[in-house]
Design an enzyme around this catalytic site. Structure first.
Site, PDB file in Angstrom:
ATOM      1  N   CYS A 112      -1.303   4.838  -6.525  1.00 27.44           N
ATOM      2  CA  CYS A 112       0.067   5.122  -6.069  1.00 27.44           C
ATOM      3  C   CYS A 112       0.372   6.615  -6.032  1.00 27.44           C
ATOM      4  CB  CYS A 112       1.080   4.419  -6.968  1.00 27.44           C
ATOM      5  SG  CYS A 112       0.860   2.642  -6.953  1.00 27.44           S
ATOM      6  N   HIS A 256       8.036   6.992  -5.025  1.00 27.16           N
ATOM      7  CA  HIS A 256       7.088   5.936  -4.657  1.00 27.16           C
ATOM      8  C   HIS A 256       7.826   4.603  -4.757  1.00 27.16           C
ATOM      9  CE1 HIS A 256       3.915   3.090  -4.784  1.00 27.16           C
ATOM     10  NE2 HIS A 256       3.973   2.902  -6.093  1.00 27.16           N
ATOM     11  N   ASN A 287       5.363  -2.736  -2.094  1.00 28.30           N
ATOM     12  CA  ASN A 287       4.735  -1.526  -2.612  1.00 28.30           C
ATOM     13  C   ASN A 287       3.463  -1.246  -1.799  1.00 28.30           C
ATOM     14  OD1 ASN A 287       3.169   0.288  -4.080  1.00 28.30           O
ATOM     15  ND2 ASN A 287       3.663  -0.610  -6.066  1.00 28.30           N
TER      16      ASN A 287
HETATM   17  N1  ACO Z   1       7.484 -15.727  -9.389  1.00 28.84           N
HETATM   18  C1  ACO Z   1       8.052 -16.449 -10.323  1.00 28.84           C
HETATM   19  N2  ACO Z   1       7.836 -16.279 -11.638  1.00 28.84           N
HETATM   20  C2  ACO Z   1       7.006 -15.277 -11.986  1.00 28.84           C
HETATM   21  C3  ACO Z   1       6.378 -14.457 -11.056  1.00 28.84           C
HETATM   22  C4  ACO Z   1       6.640 -14.721  -9.692  1.00 28.84           C
HETATM   23  N3  ACO Z   1       6.093 -13.996  -8.704  1.00 28.84           N
HETATM   24  N4  ACO Z   1       5.611 -13.569 -11.713  1.00 28.84           N
HETATM   25  C5  ACO Z   1       5.759 -13.793 -13.014  1.00 28.84           C
HETATM   26  N5  ACO Z   1       6.594 -14.841 -13.201  1.00 28.84           N
HETATM   27  C6  ACO Z   1       7.046 -15.449 -14.437  1.00 28.84           C
HETATM   28  C7  ACO Z   1       6.150 -15.104 -15.596  1.00 28.84           C
HETATM   29  O1  ACO Z   1       5.035 -15.978 -15.615  1.00 28.84           O
HETATM   30  C8  ACO Z   1       7.080 -15.346 -16.764  1.00 28.84           C
HETATM   31  O2  ACO Z   1       7.153 -16.716 -17.028  1.00 28.84           O
HETATM   32  P1  ACO Z   1       7.239 -17.257 -18.551  1.00 28.84           P
HETATM   33  O3  ACO Z   1       8.504 -16.658 -19.094  1.00 28.84           O
HETATM   34  O4  ACO Z   1       7.297 -18.725 -18.355  1.00 28.84           O
HETATM   35  O5  ACO Z   1       6.013 -16.744 -19.215  1.00 28.84           O
HETATM   36  C9  ACO Z   1       8.441 -14.915 -16.221  1.00 28.84           C
HETATM   37  O6  ACO Z   1       8.311 -14.909 -14.797  1.00 28.84           O
HETATM   38  C10 ACO Z   1       8.889 -13.553 -16.669  1.00 28.84           C
HETATM   39  O7  ACO Z   1       7.808 -12.699 -16.602  1.00 28.84           O
HETATM   40  P2  ACO Z   1       7.933 -11.239 -17.110  1.00 28.84           P
HETATM   41  O8  ACO Z   1       6.585 -10.614 -17.064  1.00 28.84           O
HETATM   42  O9  ACO Z   1       8.716 -11.207 -18.375  1.00 28.84           O
HETATM   43  O10 ACO Z   1       8.825 -10.617 -15.964  1.00 28.84           O
HETATM   44  P3  ACO Z   1       9.397  -9.205 -15.927  1.00 28.84           P
HETATM   45  O11 ACO Z   1      10.860  -9.279 -16.008  1.00 28.84           O
HETATM   46  O12 ACO Z   1       8.688  -8.253 -16.825  1.00 28.84           O
HETATM   47  O13 ACO Z   1       9.025  -8.784 -14.440  1.00 28.84           O
HETATM   48  C11 ACO Z   1       7.464  -7.487 -13.186  1.00 28.84           C
HETATM   49  C12 ACO Z   1       7.665  -8.711 -14.036  1.00 28.84           C
HETATM   50  C13 ACO Z   1       8.334  -7.585 -11.941  1.00 28.84           C
HETATM   51  C14 ACO Z   1       6.013  -7.390 -12.769  1.00 28.84           C
HETATM   52  C15 ACO Z   1       7.887  -6.263 -14.045  1.00 28.84           C
HETATM   53  O14 ACO Z   1       7.171  -6.214 -15.236  1.00 28.84           O
HETATM   54  C16 ACO Z   1       7.731  -4.975 -13.317  1.00 28.84           C
HETATM   55  O15 ACO Z   1       8.514  -4.628 -12.468  1.00 28.84           O
HETATM   56  N6  ACO Z   1       6.706  -4.187 -13.666  1.00 28.84           N
HETATM   57  C17 ACO Z   1       6.332  -3.002 -12.917  1.00 28.84           C
HETATM   58  C18 ACO Z   1       5.190  -3.387 -12.074  1.00 28.84           C
HETATM   59  C19 ACO Z   1       5.094  -2.634 -10.780  1.00 28.84           C
HETATM   60  O16 ACO Z   1       6.015  -2.211 -10.149  1.00 28.84           O
HETATM   61  N7  ACO Z   1       3.887  -2.474 -10.361  1.00 28.84           N
HETATM   62  C20 ACO Z   1       3.626  -1.859  -9.125  1.00 28.84           C
HETATM   63  C21 ACO Z   1       2.343  -1.153  -9.165  1.00 28.84           C
HETATM   64  S1  ACO Z   1       2.387   0.244 -10.157  1.00 28.84           S
HETATM   65  C22 ACO Z   1       3.414   1.256  -9.429  1.00 28.84           C
HETATM   66  O17 ACO Z   1       3.437   1.311  -8.260  1.00 28.84           O
HETATM   67  C23 ACO Z   1       4.293   2.029 -10.296  1.00 28.84           C
END
Ligand code: ACO
Length: 330
Positions: A112, A256, A287
């Site tokens: 990224c 980004h 992204n």
């Molecule tokens: N659809 C439905 N449910 C989902 C999905 C999905 N696509 N993905 C995960 N879940 C579920 C999980 O399994 C979990 O279920 P559980 O509670 O039964 O175990 C629940 O949703 C909550 O999961 P969390 O991991 O707690 O969700 P969180 O609120 O942390 O959100 C996310 C996850 C969106 C990935 C978050 O951590 C985030 O934004 N992280 C940053 C990641 C990012 O932006 N990466 C991009 C690449 S790096 C960069 O560019 C900076």
């Protein structure tokens, strides 16, 4: 003093649009979950196109806007996380695609933060006098490395495919890339990675490794989120200081496009003035890794949000971990 400035940007996304509803048919997810957690409504996926196909289209547009022929390019800087071939990289491939054999080309693999590292290299190339122009290409095909089953849903819903090409030229005017600050911290490598092919294994690619899911992107979303919201504001402050620019002078921040919640958290950690000016187009593209900043710059410019002389801040965070920011006088 000789400076490097952004002369033109081209962009290209493959025509196939994948909506959140489309993803609902492939895995257990929902439009509501994706919008709420990331702000994404749809993204573009390749349908047979490869990384240099997207790169070529974006490059052709950038060159047309700059009024240049491919032969005018003095150096290519190419950023991607997924090339046409594992070796050679996309830089040499682009000399073939653009019909300019012999033109120097370098590949960078900074995920990224590829655009920020690309700006840093291009600025150094130009300010040193080594080159008068650089074509910085950022092209990403990620959909082929994602797991679209429920097991991979936390990552697969976030990414999209797309490319941009930025023509960077030399000028003696008081404008251009005023500062670039970049960082890397490999302690968190496994929090966002695509492991295979890997020299940890011999041979480095087997069906067994692929069966383990090692050929897919994996991510510790919480770790990425936590580090991103700290590092973005830190490095923006660093780049502003290096440029000798006050926050109040900034017209637009183009981060980004990782995920809307990260952008909002970053905006909240910056002061209100900046909060008002952060640009986002993640709802349309997801992204697109190193292509996301120049695609956003392209659209911000098209929407009249960037004009000649404006102070623009771009910033990134991603796999590595890597992060960076740049202050640009447009
Ligand atoms: N659809 C439905 N449910 C989902 C999905 C999905 N696509 N993905 C995960 N879940 C579920 C999980 O399994 C979990 O279920 P559980 O509670 O039964 O175990 C629940 O949703 C909550 O999961 P969390 O991991 O707690 O969700 P969180 O609120 O942390 O959100 C996310 C996850 C969106 C990935 C978050 O951590 C985030 O934004 N992280 C940053 C990641 C990012 O932006 N990466 C991009 C690449 S790096 C960069 O560019 C900076």
């Amino acid at each position: 003093m000789r400076k490097a400035y952004i002369d033109a940007i081209g962009m290209y996304v493959p025509p196939k649009v994948v909506t959140n509803k489309d993803l609902e048919a492939m895995m257990e997810t929902s439009d509501e979950w994706i919008r709420e957690r990331s702000g994404i409504q749809e993204r573009h996926h390749v349908d047979g196109e490869c990384t240099t196909d997207l790169a070529l289209k974006a490059s052709q547009e950038a060159l047309a806007i700059a009024g240049m022929n491919p032969e005018d390019i003095e150096h290519i800087v190419f950023s991607t996380m997924a090339n046409d071939y594992f070796v050679p990289g996309g830089g040499p491939m682009m000399t073939r695609r653009l019909g300019i054999p012999g033109t120097p080309a370098v590949d960078i693999r900074m995920a990224c933060s590829g655009y920020l590292y690309g700006l840093s290299i291009s600025k150094a190339f130009i300010e040193s006098g080594a080159y008068n122009n650089v074509l910085l290409i950022t092209s990403e095909v990620q959909s082929v490395a994602l797991d679209f089953s429920t097991a991979g849903r936390d990552t697969a819903v976030l990414f999209g495919d797309g490319a941009a090409a930025t023509v960077i030229k030399a000028t003696d005017e008081e404008r251009g890339i005023l500062s670039v600050k970049t960082h890397a911290d490999g302690r968190y490598a496994e929090d966002l990675m695509l492991r295979t092919p890997s020299t940890l294994d011999n041979p480095f690619l087997t069906n067994e490794l692929l069966d383990k899911g090692y050929g897919r992107v994996v991510m510790n979303g919480r770790s990425v989120f936590k580090h991103a919201i700290t590092k973005f504001p830190e490095v923006i402050a660093e780049a502003l200081e290096a440029a000798g620019v006050e926050k109040k002078e900034v017209k637009l921040v183009v981060p980004h496009q990782a995920n809307l919640r990260i952008t909002e958290a970053v905006a909240n950690r910056l002061d209100l003035e900046l909060h008002k000016v952060v640009f986002s187009n993640i709802h349309k593209y997801g992204n697109t890794t190193s292509a996301s900043i120049p695609i956003a710059l392209y659209e911000a410019q098209a929407e009249g949000k960037i004009e000649r002389g404006d102070i623009i801040v771009v910033a990134s965070f991603g796999a590595g971990f890597t992060w960076g920011a740049s202050v640009i006088k447009w």
